[in-house]
Design an enzyme around this catalytic site. Structure first.
Site, PDB file in Angstrom:
ATOM      1  N   GLU A 143      -8.786   5.600 -19.785  1.00  0.00           N
ATOM      2  CA  GLU A 143      -8.372   7.007 -19.866  1.00  0.00           C
ATOM      3  C   GLU A 143      -6.952   7.123 -19.334  1.00  0.00           C
ATOM      4  OE1 GLU A 143      -7.863   9.343 -17.178  1.00  0.00           O
ATOM      5  OE2 GLU A 143      -8.423   8.111 -15.480  1.00  0.00           O
ATOM      6  N   ARG A 178     -13.624  11.022 -17.517  1.00  0.00           N
ATOM      7  CA  ARG A 178     -12.660  10.954 -18.633  1.00  0.00           C
ATOM      8  C   ARG A 178     -12.800   9.684 -19.457  1.00  0.00           C
ATOM      9  NH1 ARG A 178      -9.310  13.221 -14.475  1.00  0.00           N
ATOM     10  NH2 ARG A 178      -8.557  11.159 -13.914  1.00  0.00           N
ATOM     11  N   SER A 219      -0.960   3.935 -11.396  1.00  0.00           N
ATOM     12  CA  SER A 219      -0.816   5.340 -11.022  1.00  0.00           C
ATOM     13  C   SER A 219       0.626   5.574 -10.617  1.00  0.00           C
ATOM     14  CB  SER A 219      -1.772   5.651  -9.864  1.00  0.00           C
ATOM     15  OG  SER A 219      -1.572   6.977  -9.425  1.00  0.00           O
ATOM     16  N   HIS A 299      -4.748   8.534   0.764  1.00  0.00           N
ATOM     17  CA  HIS A 299      -4.858   9.190  -0.537  1.00  0.00           C
ATOM     18  C   HIS A 299      -5.390  10.605  -0.407  1.00  0.00           C
ATOM     19  CE1 HIS A 299      -6.174  10.122  -4.655  1.00  0.00           C
ATOM     20  NE2 HIS A 299      -5.017   9.552  -4.937  1.00  0.00           N
ATOM     21  N   PHE A 306      -0.453  17.311  -2.711  1.00  0.00           N
ATOM     22  CA  PHE A 306      -0.178  17.601  -4.118  1.00  0.00           C
ATOM     23  C   PHE A 306      -0.750  18.972  -4.487  1.00  0.00           C
ATOM     24  CE2 PHE A 306      -0.988  17.302  -8.697  1.00  0.00           C
ATOM     25  CZ  PHE A 306       0.277  16.939  -9.136  1.00  0.00           C
ATOM     26  N   HIS A 323      -1.567   8.665 -14.525  1.00  0.00           N
ATOM     27  CA  HIS A 323      -2.203   7.374 -14.320  1.00  0.00           C
ATOM     28  C   HIS A 323      -2.922   6.907 -15.574  1.00  0.00           C
ATOM     29  CE1 HIS A 323      -6.302   8.900 -12.483  1.00  0.00           C
ATOM     30  NE2 HIS A 323      -6.417   8.738 -13.777  1.00  0.00           N
TER      31      HIS A 323
HETATM   32  C1  HEM Z   1       2.416  10.394  -5.114  1.00  0.00           C
HETATM   33  C2  HEM Z   1       1.391   9.683  -5.540  1.00  0.00           C
HETATM   34  C3  HEM Z   1       0.014  10.239  -5.826  1.00  0.00           C
HETATM   35  C4  HEM Z   1      -0.406  11.536  -5.905  1.00  0.00           C
HETATM   36  C5  HEM Z   1       0.416  12.809  -5.775  1.00  0.00           C
HETATM   37  C6  HEM Z   1      -1.812  11.488  -6.194  1.00  0.00           C
HETATM   38  C7  HEM Z   1      -2.600  12.617  -6.352  1.00  0.00           C
HETATM   39  C8  HEM Z   1      -3.829  12.595  -6.968  1.00  0.00           C
HETATM   40  C9  HEM Z   1      -4.493  13.761  -7.474  1.00  0.00           C
HETATM   41  C10 HEM Z   1      -3.951  15.200  -7.381  1.00  0.00           C
HETATM   42  C11 HEM Z   1      -5.639  13.348  -8.051  1.00  0.00           C
HETATM   43  C12 HEM Z   1      -6.652  14.225  -8.783  1.00  0.00           C
HETATM   44  C13 HEM Z   1      -6.166  14.314 -10.212  1.00  0.00           C
HETATM   45  C14 HEM Z   1      -6.995  15.222 -11.056  1.00  0.00           C
HETATM   46  O1  HEM Z   1      -8.160  14.873 -11.335  1.00  0.00           O
HETATM   47  O2  HEM Z   1      -6.481  16.267 -11.477  1.00  0.00           O
HETATM   48  C15 HEM Z   1      -5.712  11.919  -7.894  1.00  0.00           C
HETATM   49  C16 HEM Z   1      -6.733  11.130  -8.352  1.00  0.00           C
HETATM   50  C17 HEM Z   1      -6.803   9.766  -8.161  1.00  0.00           C
HETATM   51  N1  HEM Z   1      -5.844   8.960  -7.586  1.00  0.00           N
HETATM   52 FE1  HEM Z   1      -4.082   9.570  -6.841  1.00  0.00          FE
HETATM   53  N2  HEM Z   1      -2.224  10.196  -6.267  1.00  0.00           N
HETATM   54  C18 HEM Z   1      -1.137   9.392  -6.078  1.00  0.00           C
HETATM   55  C19 HEM Z   1      -1.101   8.022  -6.097  1.00  0.00           C
HETATM   56  C20 HEM Z   1      -2.206   7.221  -6.344  1.00  0.00           C
HETATM   57  C21 HEM Z   1      -2.191   5.786  -6.348  1.00  0.00           C
HETATM   58  C22 HEM Z   1      -0.943   4.929  -6.144  1.00  0.00           C
HETATM   59  C23 HEM Z   1      -3.472   5.377  -6.605  1.00  0.00           C
HETATM   60  C24 HEM Z   1      -4.037   3.981  -6.718  1.00  0.00           C
HETATM   61  C25 HEM Z   1      -3.349   2.909  -7.010  1.00  0.00           C
HETATM   62  C26 HEM Z   1      -4.276   6.550  -6.798  1.00  0.00           C
HETATM   63  C27 HEM Z   1      -5.613   6.575  -7.111  1.00  0.00           C
HETATM   64  C28 HEM Z   1      -6.297   7.675  -7.577  1.00  0.00           C
HETATM   65  C29 HEM Z   1      -7.617   7.635  -8.165  1.00  0.00           C
HETATM   66  C30 HEM Z   1      -8.486   6.399  -8.353  1.00  0.00           C
HETATM   67  C31 HEM Z   1      -7.938   8.952  -8.544  1.00  0.00           C
HETATM   68  C32 HEM Z   1      -9.189   9.430  -9.255  1.00  0.00           C
HETATM   69  C33 HEM Z   1     -10.236   9.941  -8.320  1.00  0.00           C
HETATM   70  C34 HEM Z   1     -11.415  10.490  -9.091  1.00  0.00           C
HETATM   71  O3  HEM Z   1     -11.245  11.152 -10.136  1.00  0.00           O
HETATM   72  O4  HEM Z   1     -12.535  10.282  -8.633  1.00  0.00           O
HETATM   73  N3  HEM Z   1      -3.477   7.645  -6.628  1.00  0.00           N
HETATM   74  N4  HEM Z   1      -4.601  11.483  -7.218  1.00  0.00           N
END
Ligand code: HEM
Length: 353
Positions: A143, A178, A219, A299, A306, A323
């Site tokens: 996705e 997704r 991501s 995170h 965010f 991502h």
């Molecule tokens: C500035 C960097 C980042 C921000 C602002 C951020 C913010 C977010 C946000 C807002 C979501 C929810 C998205 C949605 O469903 O609308 C999310 C989900 C997620 N993020 Fe990040 N993230 C960042 C970096 C990362 C990184 C580097 C990783 C891993 C390498 C990561 C792993 C994940 C995962 C696995 C989810 C999915 C969680 C789920 O749906 O159960 N994120 N992130």
């Protein structure tokens, strides 16, 4: 608003989404769409590993050669260049290439000059490491998510089309919802990684086999167009926490199911850094990745920031985030390392010595 799962990939469900049908997400995001003719894509990580300033020129020249080869027939539709220094102090430059047709990637790899270069013994003796980490997920197995509908990154660029605003996002578990396969499958891992050729160590050609349902995430974030308060918030508030989370996964990830993590910065075609970065990681399972995302303080803090920024800036963010997440069958993975140190990529944790 529409489902993240494209119409032609919907099937009768045996498993439920985590939200009700009338759920409304707090802000808009979009997904890349591919025509129904696209069955399987390729996300190829072509890496050059070196140590010390004196080897950087040679490493760059090799990266440029890889990029030139992308222009040969059946080459990728899009590529990025990125760099990071790993925990062992090695520079790793990677050309990340995307194909919308797995067969084209196979033909490209089999091009005599590309195949001969990869197989040559010279690769073992020129003072550089080389690797190819190739994921080729079927369209049911990945996705994408972007907070802008008009500029995609990564695999989204070769998919060619865009969804409407998505319903499944903004809650933990939405990433799983997704992925088309989640309609019928828990995507649980089985088996273990295995070294199938060589020994993880410099001077070796090593092949690693992945197991069923390894999860992979790229991501990314781009802050080039942020200004004023938003820029300060990203650079001084969010980025240090993101870096801490990335360092944790790099150094202590194995204990929670993260086989490899790289926090990489984009380079332009001349090798200059861009204001774009991404985390790239491989996990034992999607569940392990989900657990980290929803529970690790770094995170959780980034997620919270965010959400606050989005609201404070009235949904007018200049920060671009996206991502791409894949859950890979064993036959959708290929990992090869030449003259790389033992903790590189998917070899991490496999060395016996
Ligand atoms: C500035 C960097 C980042 C921000 C602002 C951020 C913010 C977010 C946000 C807002 C979501 C929810 C998205 C949605 O469903 O609308 C999310 C989900 C997620 N993020 Fe990040 N993230 C960042 C970096 C990362 C990184 C580097 C990783 C891993 C390498 C990561 C792993 C994940 C995962 C696995 C989810 C999915 C969680 C789920 O749906 O159960 N994120 N992130």
């Amino acid at each position: 608003m529409e489902s993240a799962i494209a119409e032609h990939l919907k099937c009768p469900r045996t498993r439920h989404r985590r939200v009700e049908d009338d759920y409304t997400p707090p802000y808009p995001v979009w997904s890349a769409r591919a025509p129904a003719s696209v069955k399987r894509v390729v996300m190829g990580y072509f890496g050059v590993q070196s140590r010390g300033a004196e080897m950087q020129g040679r490493a760059c020249a090799t990266l440029m050669k890889i990029v030139r080869d992308f222009a040969l027939p059946d080459g990728p539709g899009h590529h990025d260049l990125a760099h990071y220094v790993d925990a062992d102090g090695y520079d790793n430059m990677i050309a990340i290439a995307y194909w919308s047709e797995a067969a084209a990637h196979e033909r490209w790899c089999a091009t005599p000059e590309i195949d001969a270069w990869w197989r040559s013994d010279d690769r073992l003796s020129e003072g550089l490491g080389h690797f190819r980490e190739i994921a080729s997920p079927r369209v049911e197995h990945f996705e994408t998510m972007f907070n802008t509908p008009n500029r995609f990154e990564g695999v989204g660029v070769v998919m060619g089309e865009v969804s409407g605003e998505l319903q499944e996002h903004g809650y933990w578990g939405s990433m799983r919802d997704r992925i088309p396969l989640s309609q019928t499958d828990a995507m649980a891992p089985s088996g273990t990684r295995a070294v199938i050729a060589g020994t993880p160590a410099p001077g070796q050609r090593v092949r690693v086999a992945g197991h069923e349902n390894i999860a992979m995430i790229r991501s990314g974030q781009e802050w080039a167009e942020t200004t004023g308060q938003e820029r300060t918030l990203y650079l001084e508030d969010m980025e240090p926490v993101l870096r801490e989370g990335m360092d944790f996964l790099r150094d202590e990830g194995l204990g929670i199911g993260c086989y490899s993590n790289r926090y990489m910065h984009h380079l332009d075609a001349a090798g200059a850094p861009l204001q774009k970065s991404f985390g790239l990681s491989f996990w034992r399972s999607l569940a392990d990745m989900e657990r980290w995302a929803e529970s690790h303080p770094t995170h959780v803090a980034i997620f919270g920031s965010f959400m606050r920024y989005v609201q404070a800036l009235n949904f007018q963010l200049q920060l671009r985030v996206y991502h791409e997440v894949s859950v890979l069958k064993a036959d959708e993975q290929s990992y090869e390392y030449i003259n790389c140190h033992a903790r590189s990529g998917l070899m991490n944790g496999l060395a016996t010595a």
